[in-house]
Design an enzyme around this catalytic site. Structure first.
Site, short mmCIF file in Angstrom:
data_model
loop_
_atom_site.label_atom_id
_atom_site.label_comp_id
_atom_site.label_asym_id
_atom_site.label_seq_id
_atom_site.Cartn_x
_atom_site.Cartn_y
_atom_site.Cartn_z
N GLU A 127 1.15 -1.07 -0.05
CA GLU A 127 -0.13 0.37 0.26
C GLU A 127 1.40 1.15 -0.31
O GLU A 127 0.24 2.47 0.26
CB GLU A 127 -1.24 0.25 1.04
CG GLU A 127 -1.86 -1.27 1.40
CD GLU A 127 -3.04 -1.00 2.12
OE1 GLU A 127 -3.06 -0.67 3.33
OE2 GLU A 127 -3.89 -2.50 2.28
N LYS A 152 -15.54 -1.62 1.99
CA LYS A 152 -14.80 -1.98 1.23
C LYS A 152 -16.21 -2.70 -0.10
O LYS A 152 -16.45 -2.89 -0.03
CB LYS A 152 -13.83 -2.92 1.26
CG LYS A 152 -13.00 -2.37 2.14
CD LYS A 152 -11.91 -3.64 2.77
CE LYS A 152 -11.43 -3.47 3.32
NZ LYS A 152 -9.99 -4.07 4.15
#
EC number: 4.2.1.11
Length: 452
Positions: free
Chosen positions: A209, A362
């Site tokens: 990330e 999400k």
């Protein structure tokens, strides 16, 4: 408005070089939308099913079972024929039709990655046909709030090959007055953190990330470096106030949980192997009960400016989540990710049991835009905060940036200050803030549900 004329899916690659689904939608009046589906590394067991090719006729293809050609075929041969002729703006009807066509609870027949790709592309095609930015199409005239970013500047857990067991250490520029200022503050902290790491002999390689992935000897060491980087940048390590930068963590504790105990397995391995610098850590506590882990988290909160803890306990440890929320929920966000997986049934259970006070959102956990919006709205009605989130396997798709503004969630988690797949979302939010101009707002009290 016009009907959906054509839907086409293909296999493309995500930020880890793994296959994912891209879907394009065309309408009768030349509307066009394209979307790419993200993928997670540490996933909740109750997430909607991401369909991969292992066990299918496509398994022997060049990705060795990790491909998504079965999901692509499901879009092109099953979903597309069923949706041709649907009004492109009937998003809810489109999503419900795909859900019915699949017929399973977790979308295992067609694949959540197939359904979500179509769902997002349909929304983009409708916005394109109406000549509206996506956030305005989804949220209407009241879409105005830019989100406070959570920036994952130190990676661990399943997202990095290092010794940190907690998965994410994030900065939140709570003292910023605009999204642009928040991003600038985070940028300074990120680059000063790099300088500190180099100064102390650590590498500055990054994880999935975009955050740094050093071999720290404890979670406290990671937090100490963050505090020093915040100070070095000229900001105040605090949970509120002018120029304040707070800290958030994602423990991803489901990955640490086995047989009723939590084990810091990566640190344990480094100590047992006597890796350089870890030779004298034999007395370090590595195994925790639920109550001990809650005590440990409470200790960290008392020592550092932590304002948000995600997945502090495992997805099956409901009683533990209740204890954690009762203990710390009055002063910080207790965020459920694996616990609720953007699922309204699980969210309703969490609300009833007071197991958390914030939900991570999400889109690929539930598999459609409609169900994503339902989860956000349910959380907001229950006085919970909602944090729109990326996945560790991302693409250049920026839909979640528009979703955060459309629903005025006030928070977004989409990685660090490196890797284009993360930066793309921040750049999109900069453009939205500029476009909204004086009509935009930036949350002054993002943690509105915490007792003061």
């Amino acid at each position: 408005m016009s009907a959906i004329k054509k839907i086409h899916a293909r296999e493309v690659l995500d930020s880890r070089g793994n296959p994912t689904v891209q879907v394009e939608v065309y309408t009768e009046l030349k509307g066009y939308g394209s979307a790419m589906v993200p993928s997670g590394a540490s996933t909740g067991s109750r997430e909607a099913l991401e369909l991969r090719d292992k066990g299918s006729k496509f398994e022997s293809n060049w990705f060795g079972g990790k491909g998504v050609m079965q999901a692509v075929e499901n879009v092109n041969k099953l979903i597309a024929p069923a949706l041709i002729g649907f009004e492109v703006t009937d998003q809810r009807q489109v999503d419900l039709a795909m859900k019915a066509l699949d017929g399973t609870k977790n979308k295992e027949k067609l694949g959540a990655n197939a359904i979500l790709g179509v769902s997002l592309a349909v929304a983009r095609a409708a916005a394109n046909e109406l000549d509206l930015p996506l956030y305005k199409y989804l949220g209407g005239f009241n879409a105005h709030k830019l989100p406070l970013p959570m920036l994952n500047v130190i990676n661990g857990g399943e997202h990095a090959s290092n010794t940190l067991d907690f998965q994410e250490f994030m900065v939140m520029p709570v003292g910023a007055k605009s999204f642009r200022e928040a991003l600038q503050m985070a940028n300074f902290v990120f680059h000063n953190l790099a300088k500190l790491l180099k100064k102390h002999g650590h590498g500055v390689q990054v994880g999935d990330e975009g955050g740094f992935a050093p071999n720290f000897k404890s979670h406290e060491e990671a937090l100490d470096f963050l505090v020093e980087a915040i100070k070095l940048s000229g900001y105040k390590p605090a949970t509120s106030g002018e120029k304040a930068v707070a800290i958030a963590m994602d423990c991803a504790s489901s990955e640490l949980y086995k047989d009723g105990k939590y084990t810091f397995g990566k640190l344990k391995k480094a100590i047992e192997e006597k890796q350089p610098g870890f030779e004298n850590l034999g007395k370090t506590k590595l195994v925790y009960t639920t109550d001990e882990l809650i005590d440990y988290l409470d200790h960290l909160v008392s020592k550092y400016p932590i304002v948000s803890i995600e997945d502090g306990l495992a997805e099956s440890d409901w009683a533990g989540f209740e204890k954690l929320t009762k203990r710390l929920g009055h002063k910080l966000q207790v965020v459920g990710d694996d616990l609720t997986v953007t699922n309204t049934e699980l969210l309703a259970k969490a609300i009833e049991r007071k197991a958390m006070n914030s939900i991570l959102i999400k889109v690929n956990q539930i598999g459609s835009l409609t169900e994503t919006f339902e989860a956000i709205q349910m959380a907001q009605m229950a006085n919970m905060t909602a944090v729109v989130s990326h996945r560790s396997g991302e693409t250049e798709d920026t839909t979640i940036a528009d979703v955060a503004v459309a629903m005025n969630t006030g928070q977004i988690k989409t990685g660090s200050m490196s890797r284009t797949d993360r930066i793309a979302k921040y750049n999109r939010l900069l453009a939205i803030e500029e476009e909204l101009s004086k009509a935009s707002t930036f949350p002054k009290d993002v943690f509105y549900n915490l007792k003061k």
